[in-house]
Scaffold this motif. Sequence first.
Motif, mmCIF file in Angstrom:
data_model
loop_
_atom_site.group_PDB
_atom_site.id
_atom_site.type_symbol
_atom_site.label_atom_id
_atom_site.label_comp_id
_atom_site.label_asym_id
_atom_site.label_seq_id
_atom_site.Cartn_x
_atom_site.Cartn_y
_atom_site.Cartn_z
ATOM 1 N N SER A 35 13.388 -21.506 -13.042
ATOM 2 C CA SER A 35 11.871 -20.380 -13.586
ATOM 3 C C SER A 35 10.650 -19.508 -12.592
ATOM 4 O O SER A 35 10.945 -21.008 -11.429
ATOM 5 C CB SER A 35 11.391 -21.247 -15.122
ATOM 6 N N ILE A 36 10.557 -18.950 -13.157
ATOM 7 C CA ILE A 36 9.638 -18.571 -11.603
ATOM 8 C C ILE A 36 8.110 -18.382 -12.665
ATOM 9 O O ILE A 36 7.893 -17.721 -13.871
ATOM 10 C CB ILE A 36 9.641 -16.923 -11.794
ATOM 11 N N ILE A 37 8.053 -19.952 -12.101
ATOM 12 C CA ILE A 37 6.653 -20.554 -12.861
ATOM 13 C C ILE A 37 5.097 -19.829 -12.764
ATOM 14 O O ILE A 37 3.924 -19.859 -13.436
ATOM 15 C CB ILE A 37 6.472 -21.466 -13.011
ATOM 16 N N SER A 38 4.825 -18.997 -11.702
ATOM 17 C CA SER A 38 4.287 -18.253 -10.450
ATOM 18 C C SER A 38 4.023 -16.957 -9.901
ATOM 19 O O SER A 38 5.188 -17.938 -8.944
ATOM 20 C CB SER A 38 2.899 -19.326 -10.651
ATOM 21 N N THR A 39 3.055 -15.861 -9.169
ATOM 22 C CA THR A 39 3.443 -15.815 -7.837
ATOM 23 C C THR A 39 2.136 -15.105 -7.747
ATOM 24 O O THR A 39 0.470 -15.877 -8.899
ATOM 25 C CB THR A 39 4.246 -14.369 -8.746
ATOM 26 N N ALA A 40 2.039 -14.465 -6.595
ATOM 27 C CA ALA A 40 0.335 -14.082 -5.733
ATOM 28 C C ALA A 40 1.279 -13.275 -4.846
ATOM 29 O O ALA A 40 1.997 -12.893 -4.518
ATOM 30 C CB ALA A 40 -0.307 -15.488 -5.696
ATOM 31 N N SER A 41 0.037 -11.915 -5.259
ATOM 32 C CA SER A 41 -0.020 -11.001 -4.449
ATOM 33 C C SER A 41 -1.493 -10.534 -3.439
ATOM 34 O O SER A 41 -2.091 -10.575 -5.084
ATOM 35 C CB SER A 41 0.524 -9.746 -4.980
ATOM 36 N N ILE A 42 -0.769 -10.652 -2.146
ATOM 37 C CA ILE A 42 -2.805 -10.095 -1.883
ATOM 38 C C ILE A 42 -2.103 -9.095 -1.045
ATOM 39 O O ILE A 42 -0.870 -8.554 -0.609
ATOM 40 C CB ILE A 42 -3.036 -11.297 -0.485
ATOM 41 N N VAL A 43 -3.168 -7.627 -1.280
ATOM 42 C CA VAL A 43 -3.029 -5.961 -0.183
ATOM 43 C C VAL A 43 -3.970 -5.406 0.533
ATOM 44 O O VAL A 43 -4.952 -6.084 0.849
ATOM 45 C CB VAL A 43 -2.181 -5.309 -1.596
ATOM 46 N N GLY A 44 -3.684 -4.756 1.672
ATOM 47 C CA GLY A 44 -4.641 -3.902 1.847
ATOM 48 C C GLY A 44 -5.454 -3.071 1.446
ATOM 49 O O GLY A 44 -5.109 -2.895 -0.031
ATOM 50 N N PRO A 45 -5.942 -2.515 2.036
ATOM 51 C CA PRO A 45 -6.864 -1.422 1.218
ATOM 52 C C PRO A 45 -6.367 -0.680 0.921
ATOM 53 O O PRO A 45 -6.267 -0.031 -0.643
ATOM 54 C CB PRO A 45 -8.070 -1.311 2.241
ATOM 55 N N LYS A 46 -5.697 0.127 1.276
ATOM 56 C CA LYS A 46 -4.537 1.042 1.169
ATOM 57 C C LYS A 46 -4.396 1.389 -0.303
ATOM 58 O O LYS A 46 -3.756 2.544 -1.436
ATOM 59 C CB LYS A 46 -3.908 1.790 2.044
ATOM 60 N N GLU A 47 -3.107 -0.470 -0.043
ATOM 61 C CA GLU A 47 -2.061 -0.119 -1.088
ATOM 62 C C GLU A 47 -2.930 -0.897 -2.328
ATOM 63 O O GLU A 47 -3.066 -0.636 -4.084
ATOM 64 C CB GLU A 47 -1.572 -1.590 -1.620
ATOM 65 N N GLY A 48 -4.921 -1.268 -2.031
ATOM 66 C CA GLY A 48 -5.834 -1.827 -2.971
ATOM 67 C C GLY A 48 -5.748 -0.588 -3.826
ATOM 68 O O GLY A 48 -6.867 -0.436 -4.959
ATOM 69 N N ASP A 49 -5.786 0.824 -3.341
ATOM 70 C CA ASP A 49 -6.135 1.915 -4.322
ATOM 71 C C ASP A 49 -5.471 2.843 -4.661
ATOM 72 O O ASP A 49 -5.377 4.101 -4.710
ATOM 73 C CB ASP A 49 -6.640 2.824 -2.609
ATOM 74 N N GLY A 50 -4.169 2.447 -4.936
ATOM 75 C CA GLY A 50 -3.189 3.125 -5.441
ATOM 76 C C GLY A 50 -2.980 2.545 -6.882
ATOM 77 O O GLY A 50 -3.576 2.058 -7.376
ATOM 78 N N PRO A 51 -1.679 3.858 -6.974
ATOM 79 C CA PRO A 51 -1.634 3.069 -8.868
ATOM 80 C C PRO A 51 -1.419 1.403 -9.391
ATOM 81 O O PRO A 51 -1.582 1.814 -10.651
ATOM 82 C CB PRO A 51 0.379 3.802 -9.025
ATOM 83 N N LEU A 52 -0.954 1.022 -8.960
ATOM 84 C CA LEU A 52 -0.368 -0.416 -9.052
ATOM 85 C C LEU A 52 -2.230 -1.680 -8.860
ATOM 86 O O LEU A 52 -2.136 -2.692 -8.972
ATOM 87 C CB LEU A 52 0.535 -0.835 -8.581
ATOM 88 N N LYS A 53 -3.083 -0.671 -8.148
ATOM 89 C CA LYS A 53 -4.055 -1.712 -8.204
ATOM 90 C C LYS A 53 -4.554 -3.199 -8.697
ATOM 91 O O LYS A 53 -5.111 -4.472 -8.415
ATOM 92 C CB LYS A 53 -5.422 -0.987 -7.270
#
Length: 338
Positions: free
Chosen positions: A18-36
């Motif tokens: 089972s995948i019991i948890s996930t975490a994602s950290i992104v840069g400014p450009k990715e954080g300005d995209g459609p999946l922010k």
Amino acid sequence: MAQKKLGKQTVVLENPPSIISTASIVGPKEGDGPLKDYFDLILDDDLWGEDSWEKCESKIQQEAVKLALSKAKMVPSQVDYLFSGDLLNQIISSSYAARQLKIPFFGLYGACSTKTESLSLGAIAIDGGFADNVVCVTSSHFSTAERQYRFPLEHGNQRPLTAQWTVTGAGASVLSSSGNGPYITHITTGRIIDPGISNANNMGPAMAPAAADTIVQHFRDTGLKPENYDMIITGDLATVGKEIAEELIAKEGYDVSEIFMDCGIEIFDSERQDTHAGGSGCGCSAVVFTGYLYKALKSGKYRRIMLVSTGALLSPTIIQQGESIPGIAHAVTISSEK
């Protein structure tokens, strides 16, 4: 006898982790995209308090692991193995993160296919009874990748329209022998397919035949069909490579057009953000999965997906000697049910 083997390249897991948890950290450009809205942390700048981009990338990977473990109410000492990789020489982002985490470490290199490579090996370790808890993480950084594989940023070279933008980010997944899903149920390990492309600014077509080969082989090995999936998601073929892969899959008798998406297309608004063909990098499929796709599985929007991270096994040294760029793609089936 390999009792869990299906066909040539696929295994079915008897005790799907089972995948019991996930975490994602992104840069400014990715954080300005459609999946922010799906990412856990968006950086204000691409150094994050460090004095080099390479140190920043390692920090991003390390903190993504810590955040994923925190969500699972775990600490590093409870993890049996860390499976991680990145794009840099000697996978330095991963090894220096592992130095701090002090978890038994398997360092992986599959270029941008490393996310599903790590999920594959982590799932096999748990299904085989060798571990109860593992962490699978990959990272990339636009600035570190550019100066290693192409040109120094100071060069200011013009990028062709086939070029992709390396994602700055890391995605970590905690896999466990217990938990309520989603589960990794099938693994299809890719073969290296080399279409003969040597242009480092045209990697989508270099990876597309490998992606098509793995997806078609998965269908042949398992007997599953496109209609058995809510979504098939490649890693970073972007617009040019996705079109080629879709055509190659159709030639083998499988129409995936209604359920086929690509992380490199979804993560950026290519027109507004000027990312040309789309995103790429180890972090691309990693953050799209640990951010958007995992949440879609948990919410019930998707019941079964195939994640196919794609990699261009590019070495600047050997390309300068006239070699071509081999492609690889690994697939994992992730389902809400075992």
